[in-house]
Design a protein around this motif. Sequence first.
Motif, PDB file in Angstrom:
ATOM      1  N   THR A 170      35.424  36.725  31.243  1.00 39.13           N
ATOM      2  CA  THR A 170      36.924  37.363  31.499  1.00 39.13           C
ATOM      3  C   THR A 170      37.124  38.446  32.870  1.00 39.13           C
ATOM      4  O   THR A 170      37.736  37.581  34.386  1.00 39.13           O
ATOM      5  N   VAL A 173      36.630  35.776  36.188  1.00 34.08           N
ATOM      6  CA  VAL A 173      37.561  35.280  36.336  1.00 34.08           C
ATOM      7  C   VAL A 173      38.859  36.319  37.044  1.00 34.08           C
ATOM      8  O   VAL A 173      39.559  36.236  38.811  1.00 34.08           O
ATOM      9  N   ILE A 174      38.989  37.167  37.162  1.00 33.58           N
ATOM     10  CA  ILE A 174      39.578  38.706  37.474  1.00 33.58           C
ATOM     11  C   ILE A 174      38.515  38.695  39.092  1.00 33.58           C
ATOM     12  O   ILE A 174      39.108  38.330  40.233  1.00 33.58           O
ATOM     13  N   LYS A 177      39.579  35.557  41.310  1.00 27.63           N
ATOM     14  CA  LYS A 177      40.961  36.006  41.655  1.00 27.63           C
ATOM     15  C   LYS A 177      41.365  36.986  42.856  1.00 27.63           C
ATOM     16  O   LYS A 177      42.168  36.627  44.439  1.00 27.63           O
ATOM     17  N   LEU A 178      39.943  38.251  43.248  1.00 30.22           N
ATOM     18  CA  LEU A 178      40.418  39.002  43.902  1.00 30.22           C
ATOM     19  C   LEU A 178      39.443  38.137  44.787  1.00 30.22           C
ATOM     20  O   LEU A 178      40.287  38.387  46.335  1.00 30.22           O
ATOM     21  N   ARG A 210      51.735  39.220  44.068  1.00 32.30           N
ATOM     22  CA  ARG A 210      51.677  37.925  43.617  1.00 32.30           C
ATOM     23  C   ARG A 210      50.772  37.849  43.264  1.00 32.30           C
ATOM     24  O   ARG A 210      50.862  36.621  41.485  1.00 32.30           O
ATOM     25  N   ARG A 211      49.174  37.493  43.871  1.00 26.35           N
ATOM     26  CA  ARG A 211      48.127  37.230  43.305  1.00 26.35           C
ATOM     27  C   ARG A 211      47.363  38.541  42.849  1.00 26.35           C
ATOM     28  O   ARG A 211      45.676  37.940  43.107  1.00 26.35           O
ATOM     29  N   LEU A 212      47.637  39.262  42.554  1.00 27.84           N
ATOM     30  CA  LEU A 212      46.626  40.244  42.316  1.00 27.84           C
ATOM     31  C   LEU A 212      46.794  40.398  41.015  1.00 27.84           C
ATOM     32  O   LEU A 212      47.258  39.980  40.657  1.00 27.84           O
ATOM     33  N   PRO A 213      45.999  40.005  39.927  1.00 27.79           N
ATOM     34  CA  PRO A 213      45.234  40.205  38.925  1.00 27.79           C
ATOM     35  C   PRO A 213      45.134  41.134  38.364  1.00 27.79           C
ATOM     36  O   PRO A 213      44.768  42.123  38.796  1.00 27.79           O
ATOM     37  N   LYS A 214      46.060  41.014  37.206  1.00 32.93           N
ATOM     38  CA  LYS A 214      46.160  42.759  35.861  1.00 32.93           C
ATOM     39  C   LYS A 214      44.424  43.001  35.529  1.00 32.93           C
ATOM     40  O   LYS A 214      43.869  42.199  35.298  1.00 32.93           O
ATOM     41  N   PHE A 215      44.362  44.152  35.582  1.00 29.13           N
ATOM     42  CA  PHE A 215      42.957  44.663  35.629  1.00 29.13           C
ATOM     43  C   PHE A 215      43.647  46.462  35.089  1.00 29.13           C
ATOM     44  O   PHE A 215      44.255  46.529  34.961  1.00 29.13           O
ATOM     45  N   GLU A 224      33.077  43.836  40.897  1.00 23.20           N
ATOM     46  CA  GLU A 224      34.915  43.327  40.364  1.00 23.20           C
ATOM     47  C   GLU A 224      35.587  44.441  41.253  1.00 23.20           C
ATOM     48  O   GLU A 224      36.834  43.904  42.238  1.00 23.20           O
TER      49      GLU A 224
END
Length: 517
Positions: A170, A173-174, A177-178, A210-215, A224
């Motif tokens: 997890t 992945v974050i 994406k960042l 749109r590309r900012l992941p949830k966290f 991160e």
Amino acid sequence: MIKGPKDNLFLLIKSLNKSEKRQFKLYVGRLGVNSDSKFLNLFNLLDKASVYDEAEILKSGIVKKQQLANVKSHLYKQILISLKLNPSHQNVRSQIREQLDFASILYHKGLYKQSLKILDKSKELAIQNEEKNLAYEIVELEKIIESQYITRSISGRADELTVQAKELSTANVIASKLSNLSLQLYGLFLKTGYAKSKEEGDKITAYFYRRLPKFKISELGFREKLWLYKAHLWYSFLMQDFLNSYKYASKWVTLFYDNPDMINLHPVFFLKGHNYLLEALFFLRQKPKFGKTLEKLESIVNQKDFPRDENVESLIFLYTQTAKLNYYFIDGSFEEGLKVIPKMEAKLKHYEDRLDEHHLMIFYYKFASMEFGAGNNKRCIFYLNKIISNRSLSMREDLQCFARILNLVAHYEAGMDYHLESLLRSTYKYLLKLEDLYEVQKEMINFIKGLQDIYPHDLKDAFINLHSKLTKYVDHPYERRAFLYLDIISWLESKIENRSVGDIIREKYLLTLKNAS
């Protein structure tokens, strides 16, 4: 600086210091059979050469033409292996990888408990140093061993490894994406510079969110958070939101001071964070804070225990020297700033092979702007020509645009009117090609174009007229980008009031300080 063809092997050999060369010779000399080998003789020849000359290599008789490619490839590999063994190139990441390799060897020899013992220690070290990709690799190998063999290491081992793998996956992945988002925004900035219109700004904003992941910020580790702050920083820069640029650059730098061990592990990111913090303070015209930040950075990088290699040395030069130039631009101290250019230019030649073209062009633009501010228009044109003659259109198109605008102004100021007509045509053609012709640029080109038809006694009125047209764009969210590269308003005021550009900028800076207090 290395002249001539840029051969990769030659550049690698020339990058070696005395200690690294000595270690390489000891490394290859450990076997007597290597003492007179082709690749070692080639190394000695290239080490002494000032340029890469294949004809000279073949003439030496060390190697035949059909053998040269293979011998060079072998030498390149041997140098890299030698560098890998050099203590100066060892870090936590390489130590963890080495232990992972050892554990794999033990696993394949059937020594499962020994392998798991090494993996457990390596995993702890990886997590402690935020090397979560390596930690995930370790957990996956642990799972393979535990699933195939009865080790009876601890009860509930399967559940523990499953939870660890999920948590690390997890986080990875974050972080991925960042880091992807940050890299895409940085690439966009290098290509086009700041957002040029509301449409472009809206597109960048939509792309970002749109590309900012949830966290959950509380669940993010050092790595991160670092990528999160980077992504926000580049978004803020693209949108010319320098207050938020300062905010996230500050968070970035503070993250390192809160985790001092990470400075040694990631000195490049530590330096980059300070660079963007200084850049944000420059755009905010915060000279006292800018000076203290630069002073603190120089104090830290000059400490004996600060990690250094060729890459770090290059970045220290790049960031501190760019900041020193910006320091004089904040309040228009151009005459004082001129004193640092010769020494800086000499150092630049030493680092030229290690700096990318984009940053070299920024140095030249700043040199040109400093010379222009001090009234040395021909020297300004000299530096601008280095940018304008650069045919790499992928490199900061906005920098190319404003270099051409400044070039027009400098030619006018230098009294080189005979060049203006052809320069106007080429500049207009260039800007149209890029679809980058905006109101400030249009007004400037039309003004300079019309100067040839204005009588001397009408010049002041013409400057006043242009000043009134451009002033309305100073606070425009997208047109104001023009003034980040060239302070046209201060130049016009200097012409109207018959004073130097430096005096005008200095007066504005002091007024800003007075209003702030």
